[in-house]
Write a protein that holds these residues in place. Structure first.
Motif, PDB file in Angstrom:
ATOM      1  N   SER A  12     -14.834  12.158   7.593  1.00 19.97           N
ATOM      2  CA  SER A  12     -15.622  11.867   6.384  1.00 19.97           C
ATOM      3  C   SER A  12     -17.116  12.079   6.623  1.00 19.97           C
ATOM      4  N   GLY A  13     -17.434  12.987   7.519  1.00 20.26           N
ATOM      5  CA  GLY A  13     -18.816  13.363   7.758  1.00 20.26           C
ATOM      6  C   GLY A  13     -19.584  12.470   8.705  1.00 20.26           C
ATOM      7  N   ARG A  14     -18.959  11.435   9.256  1.00 24.17           N
ATOM      8  CA  ARG A  14     -19.630  10.487  10.137  1.00 24.17           C
ATOM      9  C   ARG A  14     -18.688  10.067  11.266  1.00 24.17           C
ATOM     10  N   PRO A  15     -19.213   9.503  12.374  1.00 23.45           N
ATOM     11  CA  PRO A  15     -18.338   9.049  13.460  1.00 23.45           C
ATOM     12  C   PRO A  15     -17.329   8.017  12.973  1.00 23.45           C
ATOM     13  N   MET A  16     -16.105   8.112  13.475  1.00 23.20           N
ATOM     14  CA  MET A  16     -15.034   7.196  13.100  1.00 23.20           C
ATOM     15  C   MET A  16     -15.356   5.777  13.550  1.00 23.20           C
ATOM     16  N   PRO A  17     -15.366   4.804  12.633  1.00 21.13           N
ATOM     17  CA  PRO A  17     -15.606   3.416  13.041  1.00 21.13           C
ATOM     18  C   PRO A  17     -14.441   2.870  13.864  1.00 21.13           C
ATOM     19  N   GLU A  18     -14.683   1.735  14.493  1.00 14.55           N
ATOM     20  CA  GLU A  18     -13.632   1.064  15.253  1.00 14.55           C
ATOM     21  C   GLU A  18     -13.040  -0.057  14.399  1.00 14.55           C
ATOM     22  N   PHE A  19     -11.723  -0.140  14.384  1.00 14.16           N
ATOM     23  CA  PHE A  19     -11.019  -1.164  13.622  1.00 14.16           C
ATOM     24  C   PHE A  19     -10.079  -1.926  14.548  1.00 14.16           C
ATOM     25  N   LYS A  20     -10.134  -3.246  14.481  1.00 10.01           N
ATOM     26  CA  LYS A  20      -9.307  -4.090  15.344  1.00 10.01           C
ATOM     27  C   LYS A  20      -8.304  -4.941  14.572  1.00 10.01           C
ATOM     28  N   ARG A  21      -8.614  -5.236  13.297  1.00 14.53           N
ATOM     29  CA  ARG A  21      -7.764  -6.142  12.529  1.00 14.53           C
ATOM     30  C   ARG A  21      -6.794  -5.409  11.601  1.00 14.53           C
ATOM     31  N   ILE A  22      -7.079  -4.161  11.295  1.00 16.69           N
ATOM     32  CA  ILE A  22      -6.247  -3.399  10.366  1.00 16.69           C
ATOM     33  C   ILE A  22      -5.918  -2.044  10.974  1.00 16.69           C
ATOM     34  N   GLY A  23      -4.817  -1.461  10.537  1.00 18.62           N
ATOM     35  CA  GLY A  23      -4.498  -0.091  10.904  1.00 18.62           C
ATOM     36  C   GLY A  23      -5.159   0.872   9.945  1.00 18.62           C
ATOM     37  N   VAL A  24      -5.789   1.908  10.464  1.00 21.38           N
ATOM     38  CA  VAL A  24      -6.497   2.883   9.628  1.00 21.38           C
ATOM     39  C   VAL A  24      -6.099   4.286  10.074  1.00 21.38           C
ATOM     40  N   GLU A  25      -5.515   5.049   9.156  1.00 17.09           N
ATOM     41  CA  GLU A  25      -5.110   6.426   9.433  1.00 17.09           C
ATOM     42  C   GLU A  25      -5.791   7.353   8.436  1.00 17.09           C
ATOM     43  N   PRO A  26      -6.757   8.174   8.886  1.00 21.78           N
ATOM     44  CA  PRO A  26      -7.409   9.100   7.954  1.00 21.78           C
ATOM     45  C   PRO A  26      -6.396  10.029   7.287  1.00 21.78           C
ATOM     46  N   ILE A  27      -6.633  10.320   6.009  1.00 17.52           N
ATOM     47  CA  ILE A  27      -5.760  11.222   5.265  1.00 17.52           C
ATOM     48  C   ILE A  27      -6.166  12.666   5.476  1.00 17.52           C
ATOM     49  N   SER A  28      -7.459  12.919   5.539  1.00 15.56           N
ATOM     50  CA  SER A  28      -7.983  14.255   5.808  1.00 15.56           C
ATOM     51  C   SER A  28      -9.274  14.093   6.590  1.00 15.56           C
ATOM     52  N   GLY A  29      -9.852  15.210   6.994  1.00 17.61           N
ATOM     53  CA  GLY A  29     -11.133  15.139   7.676  1.00 17.61           C
ATOM     54  C   GLY A  29     -12.293  14.848   6.746  1.00 17.61           C
ATOM     55  N   ALA A  30     -12.060  14.970   5.421  1.00 17.30           N
ATOM     56  CA  ALA A  30     -13.147  14.865   4.448  1.00 17.30           C
ATOM     57  C   ALA A  30     -13.300  13.474   3.859  1.00 17.30           C
ATOM     58  N   CYS A  31     -12.201  12.801   3.573  1.00 16.84           N
ATOM     59  CA  CYS A  31     -12.263  11.474   2.955  1.00 16.84           C
ATOM     60  C   CYS A  31     -10.867  10.880   2.907  1.00 16.84           C
ATOM     61  N   GLY A  32     -10.822   9.577   2.657  1.00 12.30           N
ATOM     62  CA  GLY A  32      -9.553   8.904   2.441  1.00 12.30           C
ATOM     63  C   GLY A  32      -8.893   8.411   3.703  1.00 12.30           C
ATOM     64  N   CYS A  33      -8.285   7.213   3.602  1.00 14.12           N
ATOM     65  CA  CYS A  33      -7.485   6.693   4.706  1.00 14.12           C
ATOM     66  C   CYS A  33      -6.401   5.782   4.149  1.00 14.12           C
ATOM     67  N   GLU A  34      -5.320   5.648   4.905  1.00 16.64           N
ATOM     68  CA  GLU A  34      -4.287   4.667   4.604  1.00 16.64           C
ATOM     69  C   GLU A  34      -4.498   3.464   5.514  1.00 16.64           C
ATOM     70  N   ILE A  35      -4.432   2.277   4.922  1.00 12.54           N
ATOM     71  CA  ILE A  35      -4.624   1.026   5.654  1.00 12.54           C
ATOM     72  C   ILE A  35      -3.287   0.311   5.748  1.00 12.54           C
ATOM     73  N   SER A  36      -2.934  -0.144   6.948  1.00 13.67           N
ATOM     74  CA  SER A  36      -1.697  -0.886   7.169  1.00 13.67           C
ATOM     75  C   SER A  36      -2.014  -2.246   7.768  1.00 13.67           C
ATOM     76  N   GLY A  37      -1.023  -3.121   7.748  1.00 13.75           N
ATOM     77  CA  GLY A  37      -1.188  -4.447   8.340  1.00 13.75           C
ATOM     78  C   GLY A  37      -1.872  -5.443   7.431  1.00 13.75           C
ATOM     79  N   VAL A  38      -1.900  -5.174   6.117  1.00 10.32           N
ATOM     80  CA  VAL A  38      -2.572  -6.062   5.171  1.00 10.32           C
ATOM     81  C   VAL A  38      -1.630  -6.350   4.006  1.00 10.32           C
ATOM     82  N   ASP A  39      -1.454  -7.626   3.679  1.00  7.65           N
ATOM     83  CA  ASP A  39      -0.664  -8.052   2.526  1.00  7.65           C
ATOM     84  C   ASP A  39      -1.637  -8.523   1.453  1.00  7.65           C
TER      85      ASP A  39
END
Length: 306
Positions: free
Chosen positions: A12-39
């Motif tokens: 998404s044009g910037r360095p990938m942040p670090e995530f510890k509490r949620i799962g984050v999977e980018p959808i493309s190199g440009a934008c968008g992600c799927e988040i897991s581990g959250v109800d």
């Protein structure tokens, strides 16, 4: 250490942040992600919410799967992003003035859903256009009916310095005042599905905004000139305005700025309406597509000169 591997990967044009509490999977190199581990039926603790908001700011589009929410749970999650607001043109859902629906029945034509053929931002004619949209799928086609998104930061950042300088100095007149009268002039089978009545005044339906929008916290710039509700650039003729707008719109179509999200029942998407563009992909027939949404009130757009 290899310098190419010593830095966070760019997404998404910037360095990938670090995530510890949620799962984050980018959808493309440009934008968008799927988040897991959250109800989303449950309140979010501060650390989890902070990471969801970080993902939202970074990726512009965040996707949660299998979120079977009641309308009240949908609203409760939406409130993390800000105050819910009505829209004058969007049909309301089940009598709830603070929820809207996007609905196309199996026997209806594509045009009942406004602006599906162009990348756009929602309701830019308001003085404070929406910050984001929180949308969930109730019923979707077996195949097709995706929503595509385009990263408006990357569009701006791809421009030449001279074009950036030009756009930095422009303002856009947006207006939704005439959409009902235009709709009435169309043949019944060509009309959009619009809200029948609203409490907005005529003055509230036309506003002037910068053609380049600046994020109020990060200062990052994005193009904020799209075809929906566009009238002209301030001080330009309509023909001149359309020529430049067509070029900007052509950039939004380029695939390397995109992600595309496949809807499934109970998929919930939040997208930043300020710094991304979106469009439905109406590549399905004879099936129903029914999405419900809340709209979060945004700030008055900031421009480079503000």
């Amino acid at each position: 250490m290899n310098s190419k591997t010593s830095h966070a990967p760019i997404v998404s044009g910037r360095p990938m942040p670090e995530f510890k509490r949620i799962g984050v999977e980018p959808i493309s190199g440009a934008c968008g992600c799927e988040i897991s581990g959250v109800d989303l039926r449950q309140p979010l603790d501060e650390e989890t919410l902070a990471e969801v908001m970080l993902a939202f700011e970074h990726f512009l589009v965040i996707v949660f799967r299998d979120q079977d929410l009641t309308p009240d749970q949908h609203r409760a999650f939406s409130n993390y992003f800000g105050a819910l607001t009505e829209l004058p043109q969007a049909p309301i859902y089940d009598g709830n003035r603070d929820m809207q629906e996007v609905r196309r029945e199996a026997d209806e034509p594509e045009n009942v859903v406004p602006s599906f053929e162009h990348f756009h931002t929602d309701s830019p004619f308001l003085r404070q256009p929406p910050l984001c949209i929180v949308m969930r799928a109730l019923e979707v086609p077996r195949w097709g009916g995706d929503t595509a998104f385009s990263n408006a930061y990357l569009i701006y950042e791809s421009l030449s310095d001279a074009m950036k300088e030009l756009l930095d100095g422009l303002e856009v007149v947006y207006s939704g005042a005439d959409i009902w009268s235009k709709n009435e002039k169309l043949a019944p089978d060509k009309r959009l599905r619009l809200r029948e009545s609203h409490d907005f005044t005529e003055d509230e339906l036309t506003n002037i905004h910068p053609a380049v929008r600046v994020h109020p916290r990060t200062g990052r710039k994005a193009v904020f000139a799209t075809r929906a509700y566009f009238k002209h650039f301030v001080g330009w003729t309509e023909d001149e305005s359309r020529a430049l707008l067509d070029y900007i719109q052509s950039l939004a179509q380029q695939l390397h700025f995109h992600c595309r999200v496949k809807w499934q029942k109970d998929t919930l998407i939040v997208w930043d309406n300020r710094f991304s563009l979106h469009r439905g992909v109406h590549d399905f027939k004879y099936e129903k597509r029914h999405l419900i949404r809340t709209t979060i009130e945004g700030e008055k757009p900031l421009g480079p000169k503000d």
